[in-house]
Motif scaffolding. Structure first.
Motif, PDB file in Angstrom:
ATOM      1  N   SER A 119       0.824  -1.212   0.000  1.00 46.10           N
ATOM      2  CA  SER A 119       0.000   0.000   0.000  1.00 46.10           C
ATOM      3  C   SER A 119       0.860   1.265   0.000  1.00 46.10           C
ATOM      4  O   SER A 119       0.519   2.265  -0.636  1.00 46.10           O
ATOM      5  CB  SER A 119      -0.944   0.000   1.211  1.00 46.10           C
ATOM      6  N   GLY A 120       2.002   1.229   0.712  1.00 47.37           N
ATOM      7  CA  GLY A 120       2.893   2.389   0.731  1.00 47.37           C
ATOM      8  C   GLY A 120       3.479   2.673  -0.637  1.00 47.37           C
ATOM      9  O   GLY A 120       3.539   3.828  -1.079  1.00 47.37           O
ATOM     10  N   LYS A 121       3.894   1.622  -1.342  1.00 46.08           N
ATOM     11  CA  LYS A 121       4.453   1.791  -2.683  1.00 46.08           C
ATOM     12  C   LYS A 121       3.388   2.263  -3.671  1.00 46.08           C
ATOM     13  O   LYS A 121       3.686   3.039  -4.592  1.00 46.08           O
ATOM     14  CB  LYS A 121       5.072   0.478  -3.162  1.00 46.08           C
ATOM     15  N   ILE A 122       2.154   1.801  -3.478  1.00 42.67           N
ATOM     16  CA  ILE A 122       1.066   2.242  -4.349  1.00 42.67           C
ATOM     17  C   ILE A 122       0.829   3.733  -4.181  1.00 42.67           C
ATOM     18  O   ILE A 122       0.650   4.468  -5.156  1.00 42.67           O
ATOM     19  CB  ILE A 122      -0.221   1.446  -4.048  1.00 42.67           C
ATOM     20  N   THR A 123       0.846   4.197  -2.926  1.00 43.96           N
ATOM     21  CA  THR A 123       0.668   5.625  -2.650  1.00 43.96           C
ATOM     22  C   THR A 123       1.775   6.448  -3.288  1.00 43.96           C
ATOM     23  O   THR A 123       1.528   7.499  -3.898  1.00 43.96           O
ATOM     24  CB  THR A 123       0.635   5.875  -1.131  1.00 43.96           C
ATOM     25  N   THR A 124       3.014   5.961  -3.163  1.00 44.17           N
ATOM     26  CA  THR A 124       4.157   6.662  -3.763  1.00 44.17           C
ATOM     27  C   THR A 124       4.037   6.700  -5.289  1.00 44.17           C
ATOM     28  O   THR A 124       4.329   7.726  -5.922  1.00 44.17           O
ATOM     29  CB  THR A 124       5.471   5.972  -3.375  1.00 44.17           C
ATOM     30  N   ALA A 125       3.593   5.593  -5.878  1.00 45.54           N
ATOM     31  CA  ALA A 125       3.428   5.539  -7.331  1.00 45.54           C
ATOM     32  C   ALA A 125       2.362   6.523  -7.793  1.00 45.54           C
ATOM     33  O   ALA A 125       2.506   7.171  -8.844  1.00 45.54           O
ATOM     34  CB  ALA A 125       3.057   4.123  -7.758  1.00 45.54           C
ATOM     35  N   ILE A 126       1.288   6.661  -7.010  1.00 44.99           N
ATOM     36  CA  ILE A 126       0.235   7.618  -7.352  1.00 44.99           C
ATOM     37  C   ILE A 126       0.779   9.036  -7.317  1.00 44.99           C
ATOM     38  O   ILE A 126       0.515   9.850  -8.213  1.00 44.99           O
ATOM     39  CB  ILE A 126      -0.969   7.469  -6.396  1.00 44.99           C
ATOM     40  N   GLN A 127       1.551   9.347  -6.275  1.00 44.60           N
ATOM     41  CA  GLN A 127       2.143  10.687  -6.172  1.00 44.60           C
ATOM     42  C   GLN A 127       3.052  10.977  -7.366  1.00 44.60           C
ATOM     43  O   GLN A 127       3.018  12.062  -7.951  1.00 44.60           O
ATOM     44  CB  GLN A 127       2.949  10.799  -4.883  1.00 44.60           C
ATOM     45  N   THR A 128       3.891   9.995  -7.713  1.00 43.62           N
ATOM     46  CA  THR A 128       4.815  10.180  -8.839  1.00 43.62           C
ATOM     47  C   THR A 128       4.053  10.387 -10.144  1.00 43.62           C
ATOM     48  O   THR A 128       4.415  11.244 -10.961  1.00 43.62           O
ATOM     49  CB  THR A 128       5.746   8.960  -8.960  1.00 43.62           C
ATOM     50  N   LYS A 129       2.996   9.592 -10.329  1.00 43.58           N
ATOM     51  CA  LYS A 129       2.186   9.710 -11.545  1.00 43.58           C
ATOM     52  C   LYS A 129       1.535  11.080 -11.626  1.00 43.58           C
ATOM     53  O   LYS A 129       1.528  11.727 -12.681  1.00 43.58           O
ATOM     54  CB  LYS A 129       1.114   8.619 -11.539  1.00 43.58           C
ATOM     55  N   ASN A 217      -2.350  35.149  -2.287  1.00 47.11           N
ATOM     56  CA  ASN A 217      -3.682  34.791  -2.796  1.00 47.11           C
ATOM     57  C   ASN A 217      -3.858  33.299  -3.077  1.00 47.11           C
ATOM     58  O   ASN A 217      -4.955  32.871  -3.465  1.00 47.11           O
ATOM     59  CB  ASN A 217      -3.988  35.574  -4.077  1.00 47.11           C
ATOM     60  N   ILE A 218      -2.797  32.517  -2.930  1.00 50.53           N
ATOM     61  CA  ILE A 218      -2.896  31.093  -3.282  1.00 50.53           C
ATOM     62  C   ILE A 218      -2.525  30.214  -2.089  1.00 50.53           C
ATOM     63  O   ILE A 218      -1.944  30.672  -1.102  1.00 50.53           O
ATOM     64  CB  ILE A 218      -1.971  30.746  -4.464  1.00 50.53           C
ATOM     65  N   ASN A 219      -2.889  28.934  -2.204  1.00 50.95           N
ATOM     66  CA  ASN A 219      -2.474  27.923  -1.220  1.00 50.95           C
ATOM     67  C   ASN A 219      -1.115  27.391  -1.652  1.00 50.95           C
ATOM     68  O   ASN A 219      -0.978  26.869  -2.759  1.00 50.95           O
ATOM     69  CB  ASN A 219      -3.493  26.782  -1.171  1.00 50.95           C
ATOM     70  N   THR A 220      -0.142  27.532  -0.824  1.00 53.42           N
ATOM     71  CA  THR A 220       1.225  27.145  -1.200  1.00 53.42           C
ATOM     72  C   THR A 220       1.567  25.715  -0.812  1.00 53.42           C
ATOM     73  O   THR A 220       2.493  25.130  -1.360  1.00 53.42           O
ATOM     74  CB  THR A 220       2.235  28.093  -0.531  1.00 53.42           C
ATOM     75  N   MET A 221       0.835  25.151   0.132  1.00 51.43           N
ATOM     76  CA  MET A 221       1.134  23.793   0.591  1.00 51.43           C
ATOM     77  C   MET A 221       0.757  22.777  -0.489  1.00 51.43           C
ATOM     78  O   MET A 221      -0.291  22.889  -1.130  1.00 51.43           O
ATOM     79  CB  MET A 221       0.362  23.499   1.872  1.00 51.43           C
ATOM     80  N   GLY A 222       1.612  21.774  -0.691  1.00 56.04           N
ATOM     81  CA  GLY A 222       1.345  20.734  -1.667  1.00 56.04           C
ATOM     82  C   GLY A 222       0.261  19.770  -1.216  1.00 56.04           C
ATOM     83  O   GLY A 222      -0.128  19.744  -0.044  1.00 56.04           O
ATOM     84  N   CYS A 223      -0.227  18.966  -2.152  1.00 58.17           N
ATOM     85  CA  CYS A 223      -1.322  18.021  -1.884  1.00 58.17           C
ATOM     86  C   CYS A 223      -0.817  16.643  -1.459  1.00 58.17           C
ATOM     87  O   CYS A 223      -1.596  15.685  -1.421  1.00 58.17           O
ATOM     88  CB  CYS A 223      -2.198  17.883  -3.127  1.00 58.17           C
ATOM     89  N   ARG A 224       0.468  16.535  -1.167  1.00 57.52           N
ATOM     90  CA  ARG A 224       1.047  15.232  -0.835  1.00 57.52           C
ATOM     91  C   ARG A 224       0.345  14.584   0.348  1.00 57.52           C
ATOM     92  O   ARG A 224      -0.024  13.416   0.309  1.00 57.52           O
ATOM     93  CB  ARG A 224       2.539  15.394  -0.543  1.00 57.52           C
ATOM     94  N   GLN A 225       0.157  15.359   1.422  1.00 57.61           N
ATOM     95  CA  GLN A 225      -0.476  14.796   2.614  1.00 57.61           C
ATOM     96  C   GLN A 225      -1.928  14.416   2.336  1.00 57.61           C
ATOM     97  O   GLN A 225      -2.431  13.407   2.849  1.00 57.61           O
ATOM     98  CB  GLN A 225      -0.412  15.804   3.772  1.00 57.61           C
ATOM     99  N   ALA A 226      -2.606  15.213   1.534  1.00 58.69           N
ATOM    100  CA  ALA A 226      -3.990  14.889   1.183  1.00 58.69           C
ATOM    101  C   ALA A 226      -4.060  13.576   0.408  1.00 58.69           C
ATOM    102  O   ALA A 226      -4.967  12.759   0.627  1.00 58.69           O
ATOM    103  CB  ALA A 226      -4.594  16.023   0.357  1.00 58.69           C
ATOM    104  N   ILE A 227      -3.093  13.364  -0.489  1.00 60.04           N
ATOM    105  CA  ILE A 227      -3.056  12.114  -1.263  1.00 60.04           C
ATOM    106  C   ILE A 227      -2.813  10.926  -0.341  1.00 60.04           C
ATOM    107  O   ILE A 227      -3.454   9.876  -0.473  1.00 60.04           O
ATOM    108  CB  ILE A 227      -1.962  12.204  -2.344  1.00 60.04           C
ATOM    109  N   ILE A 228      -1.894  11.095   0.611  1.00 58.47           N
ATOM    110  CA  ILE A 228      -1.612  10.017   1.562  1.00 58.47           C
ATOM    111  C   ILE A 228      -2.854   9.705   2.393  1.00 58.47           C
ATOM    112  O   ILE A 228      -3.201   8.537   2.618  1.00 58.47           O
ATOM    113  CB  ILE A 228      -0.432  10.414   2.479  1.00 58.47           C
ATOM    114  N   THR A 229      -3.559  10.757   2.836  1.00 64.11           N
ATOM    115  CA  THR A 229      -4.773  10.567   3.637  1.00 64.11           C
ATOM    116  C   THR A 229      -5.839   9.818   2.841  1.00 64.11           C
ATOM    117  O   THR A 229      -6.476   8.883   3.349  1.00 64.11           O
ATOM    118  CB  THR A 229      -5.325  11.926   4.095  1.00 64.11           C
ATOM    119  N   LEU A 230      -6.033  10.228   1.586  1.00 71.20           N
ATOM    120  CA  LEU A 230      -7.014   9.559   0.737  1.00 71.20           C
ATOM    121  C   LEU A 230      -6.627   8.106   0.480  1.00 71.20           C
ATOM    122  O   LEU A 230      -7.488   7.216   0.468  1.00 71.20           O
ATOM    123  CB  LEU A 230      -7.152  10.309  -0.587  1.00 71.20           C
ATOM    124  N   ALA A 231      -5.327   7.863   0.265  1.00 76.75           N
ATOM    125  CA  ALA A 231      -4.862   6.496   0.016  1.00 76.75           C
ATOM    126  C   ALA A 231      -5.084   5.614   1.244  1.00 76.75           C
ATOM    127  O   ALA A 231      -5.526   4.463   1.129  1.00 76.75           O
ATOM    128  CB  ALA A 231      -3.383   6.511  -0.368  1.00 76.75           C
TER     129      ALA A 231
END
Length: 290
Positions: A119-129, A217-231
């Protein structure tokens, strides 16, 4: 089905009712899988006819559609065999049915274990993709655009690692001299995007990729943590489904085995009764019993 009051009938009708109902549910779910898979393939073909880039998101969609159709076809065959074997009380087909149940249960467990391990590798692959392919093709595929806009809007994030990831997109890259979006980020990166998406200025990010002092005016934080949470959430859901399916299959295997035992007893009782009826006298009956 015979009446349960028949003293020569030992097979429980309620057992047959349950197994028949189970197979009907499998049959209906298989039909739904075929319909869902066909819809996904139709959507893929529709997008291809519109000459939209489908080499990214729809690679997954196409595989999923074909996978659902295959599962649906196998499920229909499985349900028909189960219903026929249960209603007809066929030992041969019940054995085939139980073998298929055991095979599905084992495969289900194997898939579950593999998924949990990797599952960890799948999450990493999704982030890379997402980072290396989907950001690059953001404007070339409506599905990718919708995915990123939803992700960035819902979780108030921008990019994968941070907002500068959008510099890899040819439309947002600061070296692009022919794009009006040069040095900007997508509008879904702007603050309060979900509340004001209809009225928000497309150029609300100004030139943030060139000047980091303009990021207010923008959100500067990346979505990495959100992707991990969803995964992780997806892993929990899938794990729960696999556990539930395994329990249901295990119960069904036990019931099928119990039905086989009852059918054998009934056949033995029937054969013994017929054997008694062919004996001519009491001596032959005593010899048979001995």
């Amino acid at each position: 089905m015979r009446c349960r009051s028949d003293p020569d009938h030992v097979v429980e009708p309620i057992l047959k009712y349950f197994l028949t109902f189970f197979n009907l549910v499998v049959f209906l779910m298989s039909i739904c899988c075929i319909i869902g898979g066909s819809w996904l393939l139709y959507q893929r073909d529709s997008v291809q006819n519109n000459k939209t880039n489908v080499e990214s998101v729809f690679d997954i969609t196409t595989d999923l559609g074909a996978y659902l159709i295959a599962i649906g076809c196998i499920g229909i065959i499985f349900a028909i065999i189960g219903c026929a074997a249960t209603i007809r009380e066929s030992i041969f087909f019940l054995r085939i049915y139980m073998f298929i149940l055991i095979l599905i249960t084992v495969l289900n467990l194997i898939v579950g274990v593999i998924f949990l391990i990797y599952s960890g590798k799948i999450t990493t692959a999704i982030q890379t993709k997402l980072e290396k392919t989907y950001i690059l093709n953001y404007y070339d595929d409506d599905e990718i655009k919708s995915l990123f806009d939803l992700l960035q809007g819902q979780y108030s994030c921008c990019g994968i690692q941070n907002y500068t990831d959008w510099n890899s997109n040819p439309y947002h890259n600061c070296n692009s001299t022919q794009s009006a979006l040069s040095c900007l980020v997508p509008v879904s990166c702007c603050k309060d995007y979900e509340k004001n998406k209809e009225t928000l200025n497309l150029f609300c990010s100004r030139e943030v990729l060139k000047d980091s002092s303009l990021v207010s005016n923008i959100n500067t934080m990346g979505c990495r943590q959100a992707i991990i949470t969803l995964a992780q959430y997806g892993v929990k859901i899938l794990s729960s489904c696999l556990v539930g399916i395994t329990i249901i299959l295990a119960i069904t295997i036990v019931l099928v085995q119990y039905l086989l035992i009852l059918i054998r007893k009934e056949q033995a009782l029937y054969n013994a009764k017929n054997r008694y009826s062919t004996l001519d006298n009491d001596d032959e009956i005593m010899d048979y019993l001995n």
